[in-house]
Write a protein that holds these residues in place. Structure first.
Motif, PDB file in Angstrom:
ATOM      1  N   GLN A  75       0.836  -1.211   0.000  1.00  0.00           N
ATOM      2  CA  GLN A  75       0.000   0.000   0.000  1.00  0.00           C
ATOM      3  C   GLN A  75       0.865   1.253   0.000  1.00  0.00           C
ATOM      4  OE1 GLN A  75      -3.302  -0.507  -0.598  1.00  0.00           O
ATOM      5  NE2 GLN A  75      -2.408  -2.542  -0.654  1.00  0.00           N
ATOM      6  N   LEU A  78       2.326   1.731  -3.391  1.00  0.00           N
ATOM      7  CA  LEU A  78       1.345   2.305  -4.321  1.00  0.00           C
ATOM      8  C   LEU A  78       1.151   3.787  -4.060  1.00  0.00           C
ATOM      9  CD1 LEU A  78      -1.333  -0.545  -4.401  1.00  0.00           C
ATOM     10  CD2 LEU A  78       0.024   0.268  -6.332  1.00  0.00           C
ATOM     11  N   ARG A  81       4.091   5.487  -5.520  1.00  0.00           N
ATOM     12  CA  ARG A  81       4.086   5.522  -6.992  1.00  0.00           C
ATOM     13  C   ARG A  81       3.326   6.758  -7.460  1.00  0.00           C
ATOM     14  NH1 ARG A  81       2.915   0.409 -10.582  1.00  0.00           N
ATOM     15  NH2 ARG A  81       3.817   1.860 -12.067  1.00  0.00           N
ATOM     16  N   GLU A  82       2.299   7.121  -6.690  1.00  0.00           N
ATOM     17  CA  GLU A  82       1.537   8.329  -7.042  1.00  0.00           C
ATOM     18  C   GLU A  82       2.412   9.579  -6.920  1.00  0.00           C
ATOM     19  OE1 GLU A  82      -2.226   8.695  -7.118  1.00  0.00           O
ATOM     20  OE2 GLU A  82      -2.549   6.550  -7.340  1.00  0.00           O
ATOM     21  N   TRP A  85       5.269   9.116  -9.855  1.00  0.00           N
ATOM     22  CA  TRP A  85       4.772   8.890 -11.222  1.00  0.00           C
ATOM     23  C   TRP A  85       5.641   7.802 -11.861  1.00  0.00           C
ATOM     24  CZ3 TRP A  85       4.030  14.569 -13.394  1.00  0.00           C
ATOM     25  CH2 TRP A  85       3.078  15.219 -12.612  1.00  0.00           C
ATOM     26  N   ASN A  86       5.641   6.705 -11.199  1.00  0.00           N
ATOM     27  CA  ASN A  86       6.662   5.702 -11.446  1.00  0.00           C
ATOM     28  C   ASN A  86       6.303   4.752 -12.582  1.00  0.00           C
ATOM     29  OD1 ASN A  86       8.876   4.134 -11.096  1.00  0.00           O
ATOM     30  ND2 ASN A  86       8.216   3.169  -9.200  1.00  0.00           N
ATOM     31  N   LEU A  87       6.778   5.075 -13.744  1.00  0.00           N
ATOM     32  CA  LEU A  87       6.615   4.195 -14.904  1.00  0.00           C
ATOM     33  C   LEU A  87       7.620   4.614 -15.958  1.00  0.00           C
ATOM     34  CD1 LEU A  87       4.589   1.990 -16.231  1.00  0.00           C
ATOM     35  CD2 LEU A  87       3.876   3.926 -17.591  1.00  0.00           C
ATOM     36  N   ARG A 305      12.328   8.867 -15.764  1.00  0.00           N
ATOM     37  CA  ARG A 305      10.910   9.257 -15.802  1.00  0.00           C
ATOM     38  C   ARG A 305      10.781  10.773 -15.892  1.00  0.00           C
ATOM     39  NH1 ARG A 305       6.927  11.089 -16.562  1.00  0.00           N
ATOM     40  NH2 ARG A 305       4.801  10.556 -15.916  1.00  0.00           N
ATOM     41  N   TRP A 464      -4.333  10.390   2.041  1.00  0.00           N
ATOM     42  CA  TRP A 464      -4.540   8.988   1.647  1.00  0.00           C
ATOM     43  C   TRP A 464      -5.494   8.296   2.624  1.00  0.00           C
ATOM     44  CZ3 TRP A 464      -0.372   5.207   3.726  1.00  0.00           C
ATOM     45  CH2 TRP A 464      -0.799   3.882   3.602  1.00  0.00           C
ATOM     46  N   LEU A 465      -5.252   8.444   3.902  1.00  0.00           N
ATOM     47  CA  LEU A 465      -5.993   7.660   4.887  1.00  0.00           C
ATOM     48  C   LEU A 465      -7.345   8.274   5.250  1.00  0.00           C
ATOM     49  CD1 LEU A 465      -2.856   6.880   7.041  1.00  0.00           C
ATOM     50  CD2 LEU A 465      -4.159   5.200   5.713  1.00  0.00           C
ATOM     51  N   ASN A 467      -8.936  10.615   3.387  1.00  0.00           N
ATOM     52  CA  ASN A 467      -9.670  11.074   2.207  1.00  0.00           C
ATOM     53  C   ASN A 467     -10.219  12.477   2.466  1.00  0.00           C
ATOM     54  OD1 ASN A 467     -10.690  10.843  -0.395  1.00  0.00           O
ATOM     55  ND2 ASN A 467     -12.648  10.018   0.293  1.00  0.00           N
TER      56      ASN A 467
ATOM     57  N   THR B  52     -12.507  14.839   9.151  1.00  0.00           N
ATOM     58  CA  THR B  52     -12.519  13.444   9.585  1.00  0.00           C
ATOM     59  C   THR B  52     -12.592  12.548   8.355  1.00  0.00           C
ATOM     60  OG1 THR B  52     -14.920  13.538   9.779  1.00  0.00           O
ATOM     61  CG2 THR B  52     -13.630  13.975  11.778  1.00  0.00           C
ATOM     62  N   ARG B  53     -12.395  11.276   8.577  1.00  0.00           N
ATOM     63  CA  ARG B  53     -12.319  10.342   7.452  1.00  0.00           C
ATOM     64  C   ARG B  53     -13.609  10.351   6.652  1.00  0.00           C
ATOM     65  NH1 ARG B  53     -13.239   4.819   6.929  1.00  0.00           N
ATOM     66  NH2 ARG B  53     -13.622   4.561   9.154  1.00  0.00           N
ATOM     67  N   GLN B  54     -13.460  10.459   5.368  1.00  0.00           N
ATOM     68  CA  GLN B  54     -14.600  10.457   4.457  1.00  0.00           C
ATOM     69  C   GLN B  54     -14.631   9.132   3.692  1.00  0.00           C
ATOM     70  OE1 GLN B  54     -16.757  13.458   4.359  1.00  0.00           O
ATOM     71  NE2 GLN B  54     -15.557  13.379   6.251  1.00  0.00           N
ATOM     72  N   LEU B  55     -15.842   8.689   3.417  1.00  0.00           N
ATOM     73  CA  LEU B  55     -15.980   7.430   2.678  1.00  0.00           C
ATOM     74  C   LEU B  55     -15.231   7.514   1.355  1.00  0.00           C
ATOM     75  CD1 LEU B  55     -19.707   6.339   2.957  1.00  0.00           C
ATOM     76  CD2 LEU B  55     -17.723   5.207   3.946  1.00  0.00           C
ATOM     77  N   LYS B  56     -14.638   6.413   0.983  1.00  0.00           N
ATOM     78  CA  LYS B  56     -13.995   6.367  -0.326  1.00  0.00           C
ATOM     79  C   LYS B  56     -14.289   5.034  -0.977  1.00  0.00           C
ATOM     80  CE  LYS B  56      -9.726   5.454   2.181  1.00  0.00           C
ATOM     81  NZ  LYS B  56      -8.534   6.089   2.691  1.00  0.00           N
ATOM     82  N   ASP B  95      -1.627   5.003 -14.648  1.00  0.00           N
ATOM     83  CA  ASP B  95      -0.487   4.296 -15.229  1.00  0.00           C
ATOM     84  C   ASP B  95       0.778   5.140 -15.079  1.00  0.00           C
ATOM     85  OD1 ASP B  95      -0.829   6.321 -17.041  1.00  0.00           O
ATOM     86  OD2 ASP B  95      -1.266   5.035 -18.746  1.00  0.00           O
ATOM     87  N   TYR B  96       0.614   6.346 -14.524  1.00  0.00           N
ATOM     88  CA  TYR B  96       1.719   7.264 -14.224  1.00  0.00           C
ATOM     89  C   TYR B  96       2.405   7.786 -15.485  1.00  0.00           C
ATOM     90  CZ  TYR B  96       0.658   5.009  -9.895  1.00  0.00           C
ATOM     91  OH  TYR B  96      -0.028   4.499  -8.833  1.00  0.00           O
ATOM     92  N   GLN B  97       1.776   7.551 -16.618  1.00  0.00           N
ATOM     93  CA  GLN B  97       2.286   8.106 -17.858  1.00  0.00           C
ATOM     94  C   GLN B  97       1.214   9.023 -18.446  1.00  0.00           C
ATOM     95  OE1 GLN B  97       5.374   6.909 -18.575  1.00  0.00           O
ATOM     96  NE2 GLN B  97       5.818   8.008 -20.447  1.00  0.00           N
ATOM     97  N   VAL B 100      -1.895  10.181 -13.875  1.00  0.00           N
ATOM     98  CA  VAL B 100      -1.047  10.093 -12.687  1.00  0.00           C
ATOM     99  C   VAL B 100      -1.861  10.000 -11.404  1.00  0.00           C
ATOM    100  CG1 VAL B 100       0.926  11.243 -13.737  1.00  0.00           C
ATOM    101  CG2 VAL B 100      -0.812  12.603 -12.565  1.00  0.00           C
TER     102      VAL B 100
END
Lengths: 505, 207
Positions: A75, A78, A81-82, A85-87, A305, A464-465, A467, B52-56, B95-97, B100
């Protein structure tokens, strides 16, 4: 048994109680599910759910187990990677590329030197060759246009031991050196008819092998994130780690293919430290980096990259300082068209809003090849070259190295003070001129002195956690802690144990 | 109205004159103007930013791996690689290309593929040898208590919800089960529908 301290304050303060509005108000089952998905990428197993139900809470030991799990590493990889921009999907080394026609491999780039014309078919017949796969005298067919067709031979390629493929004989040659003493294992042999792809085709590759090598360079970055976590979670390790991770494909690339493009590439690991493994070895092995490397920011995967120094600085600025370059509304108003604009973007109106900061920061990568992944030491490229200065000032012919790396042909009076200086040092003001020699780690160190770097790590992790953006007070609290210990795993643990993540029900 | 229709269908023009006509007023009535402020003010969305944490929505990888874990390892499509992997680009996985940032919207496209994955997974999960799909001894039982218990067990497995009865959605799943079973006379089809409904419900893919 220590249990998580469940915080009810968030719910009380916000008054939120609908889990569809405020996920932090979900029940224990919802908390367990969110925690497991965020930390491991998968829902809790039935056994885990039963254990949590029996305990009536999530023991801290369970949380710690999840934070130590391979799923957590994936995790975090990943998430990063964001940031990276790992590719990679680039043209790694055009001169060693093999094409395939009628089931036969051939190098079209070299065909003008081997078959005396590009696109010449080597022929659908088996070649008569010597022990080096060189066609024997009289066996080569001369075509109407004067080009040559030598036929093919069967070769066991490095990428598929135990199998054979058809390869045009000239390209399958295995000479180390030509009769004239030219080294076939470097770019010097490019125009030599006697040079081929070497034993088992090790000096050439096709599109499929290129993808595999690029994947290996990308995965190196991922593995460095994993190593950071496995070593305890010290985030600075991403930038000053002493290892890179190679598999058979990347080891092959550095050992056998990089010598054909030494202007663009180098092996980040001393050749003697590269693991001696076959191309097909898929496991990644830690190998010690050369001294001048600065963790992920000089990894081949990062450099290739983000191919320009400005691009490298821009991505670091966005990913690790959570900022972006935004011109003011009037910044892009045009210059006086009758005046030749300065090549110093730090001073050119319309550019300076961003470039006054970007240029000095891009200079941290100044000793790294753009559109490549090679380090230029002070011995390779001194900051100032007397030789380049002389030819620049006198207008005489300059050596290639001067034309490639130094200010020698000024197009604007602003460049005159920098004649004979390496281009990356041009226009750098005051202490910025030290940036190329500090390397990108110099920038990391400078930002680490402020709260900016830690605040961005917190922003990324909480985004991330949760949101959602953490409150200012909460973000400051997490940042202060991260400034002290710099531990990414601890940061994540703090967030998922906090009221904003789960207020408890 | 009936009279009017009869007259209209008769085809004679002279008969139309028998109907009362409405004479328009000389001037249309002046309607009262409505200003923007007359609508009043209401707060549609809370203005306080959420801290606070939001649904995702689950990521595609999370949906793939969770479905496989829940079903005991069933890979969508039955191949060595999940069909989810073939749809990464379509589903907006970075795909980060070219892209992103991954799309995390519960889009129609996501729900379409989730539905496909659920359909395939549920069918093979139910029919799988030694499957742990059912929480009751007799999967064909028509006893309502058994069906209800199985729904609770399935919801616990798929959506991670507590195995306590009382949530109105349990009744909805029960209705779905009984209606499909009545139409198909197949408990497998009925359980497949319930399973698919649970996987495609936000209780599964939102967290």
């Amino acid at each position: 048994m220590k249990r998580l301290v469940l915080m009810f304050m968030a719910v009380l303060l916000t008054g939120a109680s609908d889990p569809w509005v405020d996920a932090a108000s979900q029940d224990l089952h919802g908390y367990a599910r969110a925690l497991s998905l965020d930390l491991r990428g998968v829902v809790p197993s039935e056994a885990e759910l039963e254990a949590i139900e029996a305990a009536g809470a999530i023991d801290e030991s369970i949380l710690d187990d999840w934070l130590e799990s391979p799923g957590f590493e994936e995790q975090v990889i990943l998430e990063h990677r964001e940031q990276f921009w790992n590719l990679l999907d680039i043209n790694l080394l055009a001169t060693r590329r093999l094409n395939i026609r009628s089931g036969t491999y051939f190098n079209n780039r070299r065909a003008r030197y081997t078959r005396l014309a590009t696109q010449t078919h080597c022929g659908d017949f088996e070649a008569t060759v010597d022990e080096f796969n060189s066609p024997v005298e009289g066996s080569v067919q001369i075509n109407e246009d004067g080009s040559l067709s030598e036929g093919y031979v069967w070769v066991e390629p490095f990428w598929a031991p135990g199998t054979t493929v058809k390869v045009c004989a000239y390209d399958a040659q295995t000479h180390d050196v030509t009769d004239d003493g030219v080294d076939c294992s470097t770019s010097e042999g490019f125009e030599e008819q006697q040079c081929g792809c070497g034993p088992n085709m090790q000096w050439c590759f096709d599109n499929n092998r290129e993808r595999i090598i690029e994947t290996a360079l990308v995965t190196d970055l991922n593995e460095r994130v994993r190593e950071m976590l496995q070593a305890g979670g010290d985030y600075s390790r991403l930038f000053d780690g002493e290892n890179m991770f190679v598999n058979g494909a990347s080891a092959h690339f550095f050992r056998h293919l990089v010598p054909f493009a030494e202007a663009n590439y180098e092996s980040p690991v001393a050749i003697e430290d590269l693991p001696d493994i076959p191309f097909t070895e898929s496991a990644y092995i830690a190998a010690p980096l050369k001294d001048h490397h600065d963790g992920i920011l000089t990894a081949p995967g990062w450099l290739l990259r983000h191919q320009t120094n400005r691009g490298r600085a821009n991505r670091f600025y966005g990913a690790f300082l959570c900022a972006e370059f935004m011109p003011t509304e009037t910044a892009l108003e045009g210059d006086d068209p009758s005046v030749l604009p300065s090549p110093d973007l730090q001073r050119r109106s319309g550019c300076l809003d961003c470039h006054a900061r970007l240029e000095p920061w891009a200079a941290y990568w100044g000793r790294w090849r753009e559109a490549g992944a090679r380090y230029h030491s002070d011995e390779d490229i001194p900051a100032f070259s007397e030789e380049c200065s002389v030819c620049a000032v006198t207008g005489t012919s300059c050596p290639d190295i001067c034309d490639d790396y130094y200010v020698t042909r000024p197009s604007h009076t602003d460049e005159l003070p920098y004649l004979g200086w390496a281009s990356v040092y041009a226009f750098l003001q005051d202490d910025h001129s030290a940036h190329p020699d500090l390397g990108p780690l110099g920038w990391v160190d400078k930002t680490s002195e402020t709260a900016d770097f830690g605040a961005c790590a917190v922003k990324n992790a909480s985004g991330w956690l949760l949101n959602a953006a953490a409150s200012d007070a909460q973000a400051q609290e997490w940042t202060a802690q991260f400034q002290v210990d710099g531990n990414y795993r601890t940061l994540v643990k703090q967030i998922v144990m906090s009221g904003p993540y789960w207020g408890g029900e | 109205m009936l009279l009017w229709m009869m007259l209209a269908c008769s085809g004679g023009t002279k008969d139309v004159a028998l109907v009362d006509t409405v004479v328009p007023e000389e001037e249309p009535p002046v309607l009262p103007g409505v200003g923007e402020t007359d609508w009043g003010e209401t707060e549609v969305e809370p203005s306080v930013p959420a801290n606070t944490r939001q649904l995702k929505r689950m990521t595609v990888r999370q949906a793939r791996d969770s479905m496989e874990q829940i079903s005991g390892g069933i890979v969508w499509g039955g191949g060595s690689s999940s069909d989810w992997n073939d749809h990464f680009d379509t589903l907006g996985v970075a795909d980060y290309q070219l892209r992103v940032e991954s799309d995390r919207q519960p889009s129609v496209m996501f729900q379409k593929f989730l539905d496909d994955a659920a359909s395939d997974t549920c069918r093979r999960w139910i029919l799988g040898e030694g499957s742990a799909f059912h929480s009751i001894d007799d999967p064909d039982s028509a006893v309502q208590a058994d069906i209800r218990a199985n729904i609770l067990g399935l919801r616990w497995k798929i959506q991670g919800k507590a195995r306590t009865d009382g949530d109105p959605i349990i009744d909805d799943y029960l209705t779905l089960y009984t209606s499909v079973r009545a139409r198909t006379d197949s408990s497998d089809h009925a359980w497949g529908s319930v399973c698919q409904a649970m996987f495609t419900h936000p209780d599964f893919f939102m967290y």
